[in-house]
Design an enzyme around this catalytic site. Structure first.
Site, short mmCIF file in Angstrom:
data_model
loop_
_atom_site.label_atom_id
_atom_site.label_comp_id
_atom_site.label_asym_id
_atom_site.label_seq_id
_atom_site.Cartn_x
_atom_site.Cartn_y
_atom_site.Cartn_z
N CYS A 335 7.28 6.10 20.96
CA CYS A 335 6.95 4.67 21.02
C CYS A 335 6.49 4.07 19.70
O CYS A 335 7.02 3.03 19.30
CB CYS A 335 5.89 4.37 22.07
SG CYS A 335 5.69 5.58 23.32
N ARG A 364 4.49 18.71 22.14
CA ARG A 364 3.16 18.57 22.74
C ARG A 364 2.63 19.96 23.02
O ARG A 364 3.37 20.81 23.50
CB ARG A 364 3.24 17.80 24.06
CG ARG A 364 3.78 16.40 23.89
CD ARG A 364 3.98 15.74 25.23
NE ARG A 364 4.53 14.40 25.04
CZ ARG A 364 4.84 13.57 26.03
NH1 ARG A 364 4.63 13.94 27.27
NH2 ARG A 364 5.35 12.40 25.77
N GLN A 382 13.23 13.72 24.56
CA GLN A 382 13.21 12.66 25.57
C GLN A 382 14.45 11.78 25.40
O GLN A 382 14.82 11.46 24.28
CB GLN A 382 11.98 11.77 25.36
CG GLN A 382 10.68 12.46 25.69
CD GLN A 382 9.50 11.51 25.52
OE1 GLN A 382 9.39 10.82 24.50
NE2 GLN A 382 8.63 11.48 26.50
N ASP A 384 14.83 8.66 25.43
CA ASP A 384 13.82 7.61 25.41
C ASP A 384 14.43 6.26 25.10
O ASP A 384 15.45 6.17 24.44
CB ASP A 384 12.81 7.97 24.31
CG ASP A 384 11.43 7.45 24.62
OD1 ASP A 384 11.28 6.74 25.62
OD2 ASP A 384 10.51 7.76 23.85
N HIS A 386 12.87 1.94 24.53
CA HIS A 386 11.83 0.93 24.70
C HIS A 386 12.49 -0.42 24.79
O HIS A 386 13.38 -0.73 23.99
CB HIS A 386 10.82 0.99 23.55
CG HIS A 386 10.00 2.22 23.61
ND1 HIS A 386 10.39 3.39 23.01
CD2 HIS A 386 8.84 2.49 24.28
CE1 HIS A 386 9.49 4.34 23.27
NE2 HIS A 386 8.55 3.83 24.05
N LYS A 470 4.32 1.92 37.09
CA LYS A 470 5.58 2.58 36.77
C LYS A 470 6.40 2.88 38.02
O LYS A 470 5.87 2.91 39.13
CB LYS A 470 5.30 3.89 36.03
CG LYS A 470 4.52 4.90 36.87
CD LYS A 470 4.48 6.28 36.22
CE LYS A 470 3.70 7.25 37.09
NZ LYS A 470 3.72 8.63 36.59
N HIS A 516 8.67 1.23 28.68
CA HIS A 516 8.99 2.56 28.16
C HIS A 516 9.77 3.27 29.26
O HIS A 516 9.39 3.21 30.41
CB HIS A 516 7.67 3.28 27.89
CG HIS A 516 7.79 4.71 27.57
ND1 HIS A 516 7.60 5.21 26.31
CD2 HIS A 516 8.10 5.76 28.35
CE1 HIS A 516 7.77 6.52 26.33
NE2 HIS A 516 8.09 6.88 27.56
#
Length: 641
Positions: A335, A364, A382, A384, A386, A470, A516
């Site tokens: 992000c 992580r 990910q 991912d 946005h 979410k 996200h």
RNA sequence: GCCGACGUAGCUCAGAGGUAGAGCAGCUGAUUCGUAAUCAGCAGGUCCGCGGUUCGAAUCCGCGCGUCGGCUCCA
């Protein structure tokens, strides 16, 4: 006094009290009475010996109802506790509920249970069950119950009574020598408990709190019929065969190396092909939907993570290092990178919605005990994106996301989905970022979008993350298992922290909404799901090796080489087996590798310029001209079927 | 991170204080074969690592690392 029961067929049954549930069931039919496990009055489950005192909608549960299984399993848990009490008198009992497919009981014992103990306990259970002992229920005053359990050394039970709501009536259930604090319901007697098996033992914390006592949790499964138990055990065996960790090894897809560190995945050539196919498809589908693909660095300066807030919340879970007295963080999220890209110039409302997508690899530090094959790792990619949009674009964007998620996953062969809408805990709104209006608007947008797509959704109270509500979408695989893949999350936090802005039509600077989302979740996890779903038999477009060419013997290698080149030049992933083996062995190897097509070439084929096709699905399919086969394969790849 | 089990050849696994084993895979040779395993030979090991006990440890003990089953956690 008379009692009126409305049966499922709307018939009203009038009975004279006092009577028990069993009496009422008997009034409907004697056969039903024999088959009854429990009953439901206005939706509330009750066991057969409970006294009926109220009118209501009455439903009898037999061994064919799903809910009866829960009753049976819960009763099996009590039976097990009784057996444990017989064998280990010092045992102290905590919780013993039914769960999906079975039950467990948390027990504090003098020593951890061994696999042999489980066998012994199971034998004892069988022995006790055969005595046909009834389950009996009684009500008891709070203080009396606490005294009773304390006196027996059952301090968990005594403690739990104190945690129950003041106005809740306390019930005790007895089966043989075992007395439990329990609301029931239970089966009438132990003779119904026949088809069960103790599965495993593991540690579990009292009340799920890792600061409290760690107990021994014995898991078991229980069914009405032996054949259901067998079917369940076979399903577990099938799931084990499909385990992506085993298939990943056998099919040479990936590996995790102790010397490199746990939770870090090495993709071997064949696994890398799988990834490549998934990623290529993913990228193409994003471009089709007006996403812009971006790439952000793997490490950012610490200040950025200070701004985002991650350093405060997750410092212990991030990989960090210092260089030139400067703190760097290996990114655990994409992000902040996407926000920096957004802020690279002044954005207008005309630019919105803006959709940045990236296959962003993040790291992580996950606690060692949580790691699990590709499903839980420390480094993962990910899928991912946005989305920056205006308030009035919200619903459309969310709807597009849900549709996109479904379409993307459908290509991979998944057709059934379940959605969860996680909202904040309305009792405790302080820990969340964002105004009441924002939460209401966002939740409304998510709900309307879900409605439009017509996806079944379950509302999860208090399951939202602190920064916004979410939607999570789970897919159902070939074995009926649910896997969470998609997550679509509102973020009221980062926009503020980074002061993300656009200029609106009225010339005012405003914060865009930030969504996200990940659709597949992570590439690693998704490939694990694919592997288990297909049991390693990937559809042609994903198969690491699509075609294996198997010359019957050495003289036909050159012809095999020719066929190989033709297919390779057509863009097909093909392998030529030049080994000095009989064709039967070559076939066996190709079958074990689950290669979709095998082409046997020998003298016949060489003369006719053809090939003999064998498919993993159908076996020997006979001969075919090379060109026809190439076309067939290319068509099948293009169809992604 | 916590509880428990486990860690032996590339893989799957046997062995249990006294010279480390099998099958498959690998290599070499023979064989030239038609739809799920051709035959023979060879090679392959810090028995996860480090300490300790012992005349002697892969085996027993301790610590660490890793894997598995759960719990907890999952931005």
């Amino acid at each position: 006094m008379s009692i009126e029961l409305t049966l499922p067929d709307e018939q009203v049954l009038k009975l004279e009290s006092p009577l028990t549930v069993a009496d009422a069931v008997g009034a409907i039919g004697e056969g039903l009475r024999r088959r009854a496990i429990a009953a439901r009055l206005d939706g509330k489950l009750m066991d057969l010996h409970t006294a009926l005192t109220e009118n209501g909608r009455f439903e009898v549960l037999t061994d064919r109802d799903e809910d009866s299984l829960a009753v049976l399993r819960h009763s099996t848990a009590h039976l097990m506790a009784w057996a444990v009490k017989e064998l280990f008198p010092g045992a102290r009992f905590a919780f013993g509920p039914d769960v999906e497919n079975g039950f467990y009981y948390d027990i504090l014992a003098d020593a951890p249970f061994t696999p042999d103990d489980l066998t012994t306990i199971e034998q004892k259970m069988k022995e006790l069950a055969r005595t046909k002992v009834p389950f009996t229920k009684r009500s008891m005053g709070r203080d009396e119950a606490v005294a009773l359990f304390s006196e027996q050394g059952q301090n968990f039970k005594a403690e739990h009574i104190g945690d129950l709501p003041e106005d809740e009536e306390i019930f005790l259930y007895n089966v043989g020598e075992f007395t439990d604090l329990c609301g029931g319901p239970h089966v009438q007697n132990t003779s119904i408990i026949k088809a069960f098996k103790l599965m495993s033992v593991a540690g579990a914390y009292w009340k799920g709190d890792e600061k409290r006592e760690q107990l021994q949790r014995i898991y078991g499964t229980s069914w009405f019929k032996a054949k259901d138990l067998t079917a369940h055990l076979e399903m577990l065996a099938e799931a084990e065969k499909r385990d992506h960790r085993k298939l990943g090894q056998k099919l040479e897809l990936f590996g995790i190396k102790e010397e490199a560190g746990s939770g870090l995945v090495f993709w071997y050539p064949k696994g890398a092909v799988l990834r490549e196919q998934v990623e290529n498809h993913w990228k193409a589908e994003h471009r089709k939907r007006d996403y812009q693909l971006v790439v952000s660095p793997h490490i950012f300066r610490g200040e950025l993570w200070q701004t985002s807030g991650h350093l405060d919340y997750y410092a212990d879970d991030m990989y960090t290092f210092e260089q030139d007295d400067q703190l760097y963080v290996v990114k655990p999220m994409n992000c902040p990178g996407h926000i920096l890209i957004f802020q690279s110039d002044l954005k207008s409302y005309r630019d919105l919605p803006l959709r940045y997508a990236e296959l962003g690899t993040v790291y992580r530090y996950e606690r060692s005990g949580t790691l699990h094959g590709l499903l839980r790792v420390r480094g993962f990619t990910q899928d991912d994106a946005h989305i920056f949009c205006t308030p009035d674009q919200l619903v459309d964007e969310v709807e597009k996301l849900i549709t996109f998620s479904k379409e993307l996953q459908e290509t991979f062969g998944f057709v059934e989905f379940k959605a969860e809408l996680s909202v904040r805990d309305s009792q405790n709104t302080d820990k969340y970022i964002g105004s009441d209006e924002e939460w209401a608007e966002a939740e409304q947008a998510l709900r309307v979008a879900l409605d439009r797509v017509g996806l079944e959704v379950e509302r999860m109270e208090g399951e939202a993350v602190f920064y916004g509500p979410k939607i999570d979408i789970k897919l159902k695989d070939a074995l009926g298992r649910l896997w969470q893949t998609t997550t679509i999350q509102f973020d009221f936090n980062l926009g503020r922290r980074f002061n993300v802005q656009y200029v609106d039509a009225d010339g005012q600077h405003k914060h865009p909404y930030i969504i996200h989302r990940a659709l597949l979740g992570s590439i690693e996890r998704f490939i694990a799901i694919l592997t288990e779903n297909f049991a390693g038999e990937f559809p042609l477009w994903l198969a690491p090796v699509q075609v294996a060419i198997l010359p019957v013997s050495a003289p036909y290698r050159d012809y095999g080489q020719k066929v190989y080149e033709t297919l390779r030049n057509a863009g097909i992933r093909v392998e030529l087996n030049e080994r000095d083996e009989k064709v039967g062995a070559k076939i066996r190897n190709a079958e074990l590798q689950k290669i979709p097509y095998m082409l046997v070439v020998g003298s016949r084929e060489m003369e006719e310029s053809s090939i003999s096709v064998r498919s993993h699905k159908n076996g020997d399919e006979g001969s075919s001209p090379i060109d026809d086969f190439v076309k067939r394969v290319l068509d099948e790849i293009a169809a992604k079927s």
